[in-house]
Write a protein that holds these residues in place. Sequence first.
Motif, PDB file in Angstrom:
ATOM      1  N   GLU A   4       0.857   7.678  -6.670  1.00 56.71           N
ATOM      2  CA  GLU A   4       1.792   8.297  -5.734  1.00 56.71           C
ATOM      3  C   GLU A   4       1.310   8.183  -4.285  1.00 56.71           C
ATOM      4  O   GLU A   4       2.104   7.954  -3.377  1.00 56.71           O
ATOM      5  N   HIS A   5       0.005   8.326  -4.077  1.00 57.38           N
ATOM      6  CA  HIS A   5      -0.531   8.348  -2.715  1.00 57.38           C
ATOM      7  C   HIS A   5      -0.962   6.983  -2.185  1.00 57.38           C
ATOM      8  O   HIS A   5      -1.024   6.780  -0.973  1.00 57.38           O
ATOM      9  N   LEU A   6      -1.254   6.046  -3.052  1.00 56.53           N
ATOM     10  CA  LEU A   6      -1.759   4.739  -2.634  1.00 56.53           C
ATOM     11  C   LEU A   6      -0.864   4.016  -1.628  1.00 56.53           C
ATOM     12  O   LEU A   6      -1.375   3.506  -0.627  1.00 56.53           O
ATOM     13  N   PRO A   7       0.451   3.964  -1.814  1.00 53.43           N
ATOM     14  CA  PRO A   7       1.284   3.233  -0.840  1.00 53.43           C
ATOM     15  C   PRO A   7       1.274   3.836   0.570  1.00 53.43           C
ATOM     16  O   PRO A   7       1.644   3.172   1.529  1.00 53.43           O
ATOM     17  N   ARG A   8       0.821   5.059   0.692  1.00 54.15           N
ATOM     18  CA  ARG A   8       0.794   5.737   1.993  1.00 54.15           C
ATOM     19  C   ARG A   8      -0.437   5.383   2.824  1.00 54.15           C
ATOM     20  O   ARG A   8      -0.527   5.747   3.992  1.00 54.15           O
ATOM     21  N   VAL A   9      -1.408   4.712   2.209  1.00 54.84           N
ATOM     22  CA  VAL A   9      -2.638   4.353   2.913  1.00 54.84           C
ATOM     23  C   VAL A   9      -2.310   3.303   3.965  1.00 54.84           C
ATOM     24  O   VAL A   9      -1.605   2.330   3.687  1.00 54.84           O
ATOM     25  N   THR A  10      -2.832   3.514   5.174  1.00 53.24           N
ATOM     26  CA  THR A  10      -2.525   2.589   6.266  1.00 53.24           C
ATOM     27  C   THR A  10      -3.748   1.867   6.817  1.00 53.24           C
ATOM     28  O   THR A  10      -3.608   0.855   7.489  1.00 53.24           O
ATOM     29  N   HIS A  11      -4.933   2.348   6.551  1.00 53.06           N
ATOM     30  CA  HIS A  11      -6.131   1.758   7.146  1.00 53.06           C
ATOM     31  C   HIS A  11      -6.784   0.753   6.193  1.00 53.06           C
ATOM     32  O   HIS A  11      -7.009   1.053   5.020  1.00 53.06           O
ATOM     33  N   ASP A  12      -7.097  -0.440   6.705  1.00 52.85           N
ATOM     34  CA  ASP A  12      -7.674  -1.506   5.889  1.00 52.85           C
ATOM     35  C   ASP A  12      -8.963  -1.107   5.176  1.00 52.85           C
ATOM     36  O   ASP A  12      -9.203  -1.528   4.050  1.00 52.85           O
ATOM     37  N   SER A  13      -9.800  -0.317   5.845  1.00 51.25           N
ATOM     38  CA  SER A  13     -11.074   0.079   5.239  1.00 51.25           C
ATOM     39  C   SER A  13     -10.888   0.992   4.034  1.00 51.25           C
ATOM     40  O   SER A  13     -11.810   1.170   3.248  1.00 51.25           O
ATOM     41  N   ILE A  14      -9.702   1.558   3.911  1.00 50.91           N
ATOM     42  CA  ILE A  14      -9.387   2.390   2.754  1.00 50.91           C
ATOM     43  C   ILE A  14      -8.576   1.578   1.745  1.00 50.91           C
ATOM     44  O   ILE A  14      -8.786   1.689   0.538  1.00 50.91           O
ATOM     45  N   LYS A  15      -7.681   0.739   2.235  1.00 50.02           N
ATOM     46  CA  LYS A  15      -6.851  -0.084   1.342  1.00 50.02           C
ATOM     47  C   LYS A  15      -7.690  -1.020   0.477  1.00 50.02           C
ATOM     48  O   LYS A  15      -7.404  -1.207  -0.699  1.00 50.02           O
TER      49      LYS A  15
END
Length: 182
Positions: free
Chosen positions: A73-84
């Motif tokens: 549910e939360h993964l698509p909301r990630v915006t920063h490359d270092s987290i993606k």
Amino acid sequence: MNLQEQLEQVTAARVSRYNNALYILKHPELFEELSILCFSSDKKMATKASWVFEFVCKEKIALLEPYCDYYIEHLPRVTHDSIKRPLSRILLVLLEKLKKDNSITKYLNKSQEQQIIEMSFDWLIGDEKVAIKCYCMRILFLLGKNYDWVHPELKLILEQNIAAHSPAYKAAAKDILKKMHL
């Protein structure tokens, strides 16, 4: 020391990430909090949490299975490359395990699979780092076995973009194209 304080000490050094992952593996009751911190609005905390999360999940992916709903549910909301990058890698590891165990449908419903497919296509054609794109093409390859439209779409994107990308992208794309036999 609480988990957030411990994560503040984490550095990008592999040994730092690994040692913190070992701590979580010895204290699995902290895994849920770690997974929540990966999606924190505090970018620095989310980055460090995702670094440790990657190492924990690589060692024991089964810890993630009870939290699949939250994670997807939360993964698509990630915006920063270092987290993606670490989170997309863990998604690939999870899908490979579930595919191997023939248990994808036990942990993921069709809506979640479609959400992952949509996100992976978005990240594959978006302005992401190469590692993220490579994880996404592998994720799409795995899930595309269950959706007859995914592989042809993936093939089209890879063939259109292969010449413009790095050697790492080209190698991954060629590998996926070869596996698809389209």
